[in-house]
Design a protein around this motif. Structure first.
Motif, PDB file in Angstrom:
ATOM      1  N   ALA A 168     -18.538 -29.617  -2.089  1.00 36.57           N
ATOM      2  CA  ALA A 168     -19.493 -30.007  -1.046  1.00 36.57           C
ATOM      3  C   ALA A 168     -20.053 -28.777  -0.330  1.00 36.57           C
ATOM      4  CB  ALA A 168     -18.828 -30.950  -0.052  1.00 36.57           C
ATOM      5  N   LEU A 169     -19.220 -27.808  -0.060  1.00 38.46           N
ATOM      6  CA  LEU A 169     -19.689 -26.567   0.559  1.00 38.46           C
ATOM      7  C   LEU A 169     -20.509 -25.745  -0.427  1.00 38.46           C
ATOM      8  CD1 LEU A 169     -19.622 -24.755   3.055  1.00 38.46           C
ATOM      9  CD2 LEU A 169     -17.538 -23.733   2.151  1.00 38.46           C
ATOM     10  N   TYR A 170     -20.043 -25.674  -1.653  1.00 37.97           N
ATOM     11  CA  TYR A 170     -20.745 -24.931  -2.708  1.00 37.97           C
ATOM     12  C   TYR A 170     -22.174 -25.435  -2.894  1.00 37.97           C
ATOM     13  CZ  TYR A 170     -22.199 -24.036  -7.515  1.00 37.97           C
ATOM     14  OH  TYR A 170     -22.915 -23.714  -8.626  1.00 37.97           O
ATOM     15  N   LEU A 171     -22.372 -26.750  -2.803  1.00 40.16           N
ATOM     16  CA  LEU A 171     -23.688 -27.332  -3.044  1.00 40.16           C
ATOM     17  C   LEU A 171     -24.750 -26.790  -2.094  1.00 40.16           C
ATOM     18  CD1 LEU A 171     -22.693 -31.044  -3.683  1.00 40.16           C
ATOM     19  CD2 LEU A 171     -23.604 -29.422  -5.358  1.00 40.16           C
ATOM     20  N   VAL A 172     -24.375 -26.570  -0.850  1.00 42.09           N
ATOM     21  CA  VAL A 172     -25.339 -26.051   0.129  1.00 42.09           C
ATOM     22  C   VAL A 172     -25.778 -24.642  -0.251  1.00 42.09           C
ATOM     23  CG1 VAL A 172     -25.684 -25.427   2.548  1.00 42.09           C
ATOM     24  CG2 VAL A 172     -24.421 -27.495   1.973  1.00 42.09           C
ATOM     25  N   PHE A 193     -22.664 -33.835   2.592  1.00 43.65           N
ATOM     26  CA  PHE A 193     -21.883 -34.711   3.469  1.00 43.65           C
ATOM     27  C   PHE A 193     -21.472 -35.976   2.719  1.00 43.65           C
ATOM     28  CE2 PHE A 193     -21.847 -38.265   6.536  1.00 43.65           C
ATOM     29  CZ  PHE A 193     -20.765 -37.870   7.313  1.00 43.65           C
ATOM     30  N   PHE A 194     -22.412 -36.560   1.975  1.00 41.93           N
ATOM     31  CA  PHE A 194     -22.088 -37.766   1.217  1.00 41.93           C
ATOM     32  C   PHE A 194     -21.114 -37.479   0.073  1.00 41.93           C
ATOM     33  CE2 PHE A 194     -25.854 -39.603   3.279  1.00 41.93           C
ATOM     34  CZ  PHE A 194     -25.265 -40.771   3.754  1.00 41.93           C
ATOM     35  N   VAL A 195     -21.229 -36.317  -0.554  1.00 39.09           N
ATOM     36  CA  VAL A 195     -20.251 -35.941  -1.589  1.00 39.09           C
ATOM     37  C   VAL A 195     -18.863 -35.840  -0.957  1.00 39.09           C
ATOM     38  CG1 VAL A 195     -19.494 -34.050  -3.097  1.00 39.09           C
ATOM     39  CG2 VAL A 195     -21.870 -34.815  -3.147  1.00 39.09           C
ATOM     40  N   PHE A 196     -18.790 -35.233   0.207  1.00 38.33           N
ATOM     41  CA  PHE A 196     -17.502 -35.095   0.897  1.00 38.33           C
ATOM     42  C   PHE A 196     -16.942 -36.458   1.297  1.00 38.33           C
ATOM     43  CE2 PHE A 196     -14.957 -34.491   4.748  1.00 38.33           C
ATOM     44  CZ  PHE A 196     -14.018 -33.595   4.279  1.00 38.33           C
ATOM     45  N   ILE A 197     -17.776 -37.314   1.852  1.00 41.32           N
ATOM     46  CA  ILE A 197     -17.329 -38.635   2.309  1.00 41.32           C
ATOM     47  C   ILE A 197     -16.927 -39.524   1.129  1.00 41.32           C
ATOM     48  CG2 ILE A 197     -18.094 -40.766   3.450  1.00 41.32           C
ATOM     49  CD1 ILE A 197     -17.490 -38.442   5.357  1.00 41.32           C
ATOM     50  N   CYS A 198     -17.672 -39.437   0.042  1.00 41.52           N
ATOM     51  CA  CYS A 198     -17.437 -40.310  -1.120  1.00 41.52           C
ATOM     52  C   CYS A 198     -16.554 -39.672  -2.182  1.00 41.52           C
ATOM     53  CB  CYS A 198     -18.782 -40.710  -1.740  1.00 41.52           C
ATOM     54  SG  CYS A 198     -19.843 -41.608  -0.617  1.00 41.52           S
ATOM     55  N   ARG A 199     -15.852 -38.613  -1.840  1.00 38.80           N
ATOM     56  CA  ARG A 199     -15.076 -37.889  -2.856  1.00 38.80           C
ATOM     57  C   ARG A 199     -13.938 -38.711  -3.439  1.00 38.80           C
ATOM     58  NH1 ARG A 199     -13.167 -35.998   2.012  1.00 38.80           N
ATOM     59  NH2 ARG A 199     -10.895 -35.816   2.166  1.00 38.80           N
ATOM     60  N   ASP A 200     -13.504 -39.756  -2.756  1.00 37.15           N
ATOM     61  CA  ASP A 200     -12.449 -40.589  -3.322  1.00 37.15           C
ATOM     62  C   ASP A 200     -12.995 -41.770  -4.120  1.00 37.15           C
ATOM     63  OD1 ASP A 200     -13.448 -41.711  -1.042  1.00 37.15           O
ATOM     64  OD2 ASP A 200     -11.534 -42.446  -0.289  1.00 37.15           O
ATOM     65  N   LEU A 207     -36.072 -27.335   4.841  1.00 37.21           N
ATOM     66  CA  LEU A 207     -36.035 -28.619   4.159  1.00 37.21           C
ATOM     67  C   LEU A 207     -34.866 -28.707   3.184  1.00 37.21           C
ATOM     68  CD1 LEU A 207     -37.390 -31.360   3.517  1.00 37.21           C
ATOM     69  CD2 LEU A 207     -38.716 -30.143   1.762  1.00 37.21           C
ATOM     70  N   VAL A 208     -34.704 -27.689   2.360  1.00 37.58           N
ATOM     71  CA  VAL A 208     -33.641 -27.742   1.352  1.00 37.58           C
ATOM     72  C   VAL A 208     -32.255 -27.690   2.000  1.00 37.58           C
ATOM     73  CG1 VAL A 208     -33.336 -25.302   0.732  1.00 37.58           C
ATOM     74  CG2 VAL A 208     -33.099 -27.033  -0.995  1.00 37.58           C
ATOM     75  N   MET A 209     -32.092 -26.894   3.044  1.00 37.26           N
ATOM     76  CA  MET A 209     -30.791 -26.850   3.715  1.00 37.26           C
ATOM     77  C   MET A 209     -30.468 -28.181   4.381  1.00 37.26           C
ATOM     78  SD  MET A 209     -30.295 -23.014   5.239  1.00 37.26           S
ATOM     79  CE  MET A 209     -31.816 -22.912   6.147  1.00 37.26           C
ATOM     80  N   SER A 210     -31.470 -28.805   4.995  1.00 36.63           N
ATOM     81  CA  SER A 210     -31.243 -30.097   5.647  1.00 36.63           C
ATOM     82  C   SER A 210     -30.889 -31.176   4.633  1.00 36.63           C
ATOM     83  CB  SER A 210     -32.493 -30.521   6.423  1.00 36.63           C
ATOM     84  OG  SER A 210     -32.833 -29.558   7.376  1.00 36.63           O
ATOM     85  N   LEU A 211     -31.682 -31.275   3.576  1.00 39.94           N
ATOM     86  CA  LEU A 211     -31.416 -32.297   2.563  1.00 39.94           C
ATOM     87  C   LEU A 211     -30.089 -32.066   1.858  1.00 39.94           C
ATOM     88  CD1 LEU A 211     -34.965 -32.727   0.990  1.00 39.94           C
ATOM     89  CD2 LEU A 211     -33.758 -34.318   2.497  1.00 39.94           C
ATOM     90  N   GLN A 212     -29.810 -30.816   1.524  1.00 39.37           N
ATOM     91  CA  GLN A 212     -28.567 -30.547   0.802  1.00 39.37           C
ATOM     92  C   GLN A 212     -27.354 -30.717   1.709  1.00 39.37           C
ATOM     93  OE1 GLN A 212     -28.895 -30.511  -2.257  1.00 39.37           O
ATOM     94  NE2 GLN A 212     -26.925 -29.911  -3.030  1.00 39.37           N
ATOM     95  N   ALA A 213     -27.499 -30.481   2.995  1.00 40.04           N
ATOM     96  CA  ALA A 213     -26.392 -30.739   3.927  1.00 40.04           C
ATOM     97  C   ALA A 213     -26.076 -32.235   3.957  1.00 40.04           C
ATOM     98  CB  ALA A 213     -26.739 -30.232   5.322  1.00 40.04           C
ATOM     99  N   ILE A 214     -27.106 -33.057   3.928  1.00 36.16           N
ATOM    100  CA  ILE A 214     -26.900 -34.514   3.897  1.00 36.16           C
ATOM    101  C   ILE A 214     -26.231 -34.923   2.583  1.00 36.16           C
ATOM    102  CG2 ILE A 214     -28.098 -36.740   3.812  1.00 36.16           C
ATOM    103  CD1 ILE A 214     -30.190 -35.439   5.744  1.00 36.16           C
ATOM    104  N   ILE A 215     -26.730 -34.390   1.476  1.00 37.64           N
ATOM    105  CA  ILE A 215     -26.146 -34.705   0.167  1.00 37.64           C
ATOM    106  C   ILE A 215     -24.692 -34.241   0.115  1.00 37.64           C
ATOM    107  CG2 ILE A 215     -26.244 -34.133  -2.291  1.00 37.64           C
ATOM    108  CD1 ILE A 215     -29.341 -34.034  -1.951  1.00 37.64           C
ATOM    109  N   ILE A 247     -14.012 -31.244  -2.240  1.00 37.28           N
ATOM    110  CA  ILE A 247     -14.048 -30.648  -0.893  1.00 37.28           C
ATOM    111  C   ILE A 247     -14.726 -29.283  -0.970  1.00 37.28           C
ATOM    112  CG2 ILE A 247     -12.624 -29.735   0.986  1.00 37.28           C
ATOM    113  CD1 ILE A 247     -10.545 -31.911   0.230  1.00 37.28           C
ATOM    114  N   VAL A 248     -14.312 -28.471  -1.931  1.00 32.58           N
ATOM    115  CA  VAL A 248     -14.911 -27.145  -2.126  1.00 32.58           C
ATOM    116  C   VAL A 248     -16.342 -27.289  -2.647  1.00 32.58           C
ATOM    117  CG1 VAL A 248     -14.689 -24.959  -3.384  1.00 32.58           C
ATOM    118  CG2 VAL A 248     -12.646 -26.155  -2.599  1.00 32.58           C
TER     119      VAL A 248
END
Length: 162
Positions: free
Chosen positions: A113-117, A82-89, A72-80, A110-111
């Protein structure tokens, strides 16, 4: 407490680089803090559910609960993430309109977003360890990993600056 000290150390180091770096680090820290709320809640639930299962002498249930929570946490955090990466600008524009700071934050997220997971996994596993009564093991692991994580984040931040 250790995690907070590490983030304070990174803030201090950013202040030595420049005011733009400090501003960017503040935005990144707010992003990390906001995104960690979901795994934090899951961690508390995992600690309680794992502890209840262990107290009821149902280690299989505790293991299944831990696995389900991690998925559950990996799935939700992957989605979050992804949105951090997409909305980074666009995300940082809520905090500042300085183009230099926005550029630094854009590259740093960019870094991040990976760290968050990985941070979410670590936090949730901490809940499992607390529920299992192995807080000492979690403290030792956190001590070692936060040391390396702080050095890694600091080095990545310094590379982005150059």
């Amino acid at each position: 407490c250790l995690e907070w000290w590490c983030f304070e150390f990174i803030t201090l180091m950013s202040g030595f680089i420049s005011t733009n770096a400090l501003a960017a680090q503040s935005i990144v820290l707010q992003t990390i803090s906001a995104c960690y709320m979901v795994p934090l809640g899951i961690s508390v639930c995992l600690g309680a559910l794992t502890g209840n299962a262990m107290g009821a002498n149902k280690p299989r249930l505790a293991r299944m609960t831990s696995y389900a929570g991690m998925i559950l946490v990996m799935s939700l955090q992957a989605i979050i993430s992804f949105f951090v990466f997409i909305c980074r600008d666009s995300w940082p524009t809520m905090y500042t309109d300085d183009p230099v700071v926005l550029h630094i934050v854009d590259r740093t997220l960019i870094v991040t977003a990976l760290y968050l997971v990985f941070d979410a996994i670590q936090g949730s596993l901490g809940g499992v360890l607390r529920g299992s009564g192995k807080q000492y093991l979690g403290a030792i692991i956190n001590l070692c990993m936060y040391y390396f994580k702080t050095i890694g984040v600091r080095d990545a931040f310094l590379r982005i600056q150059s």
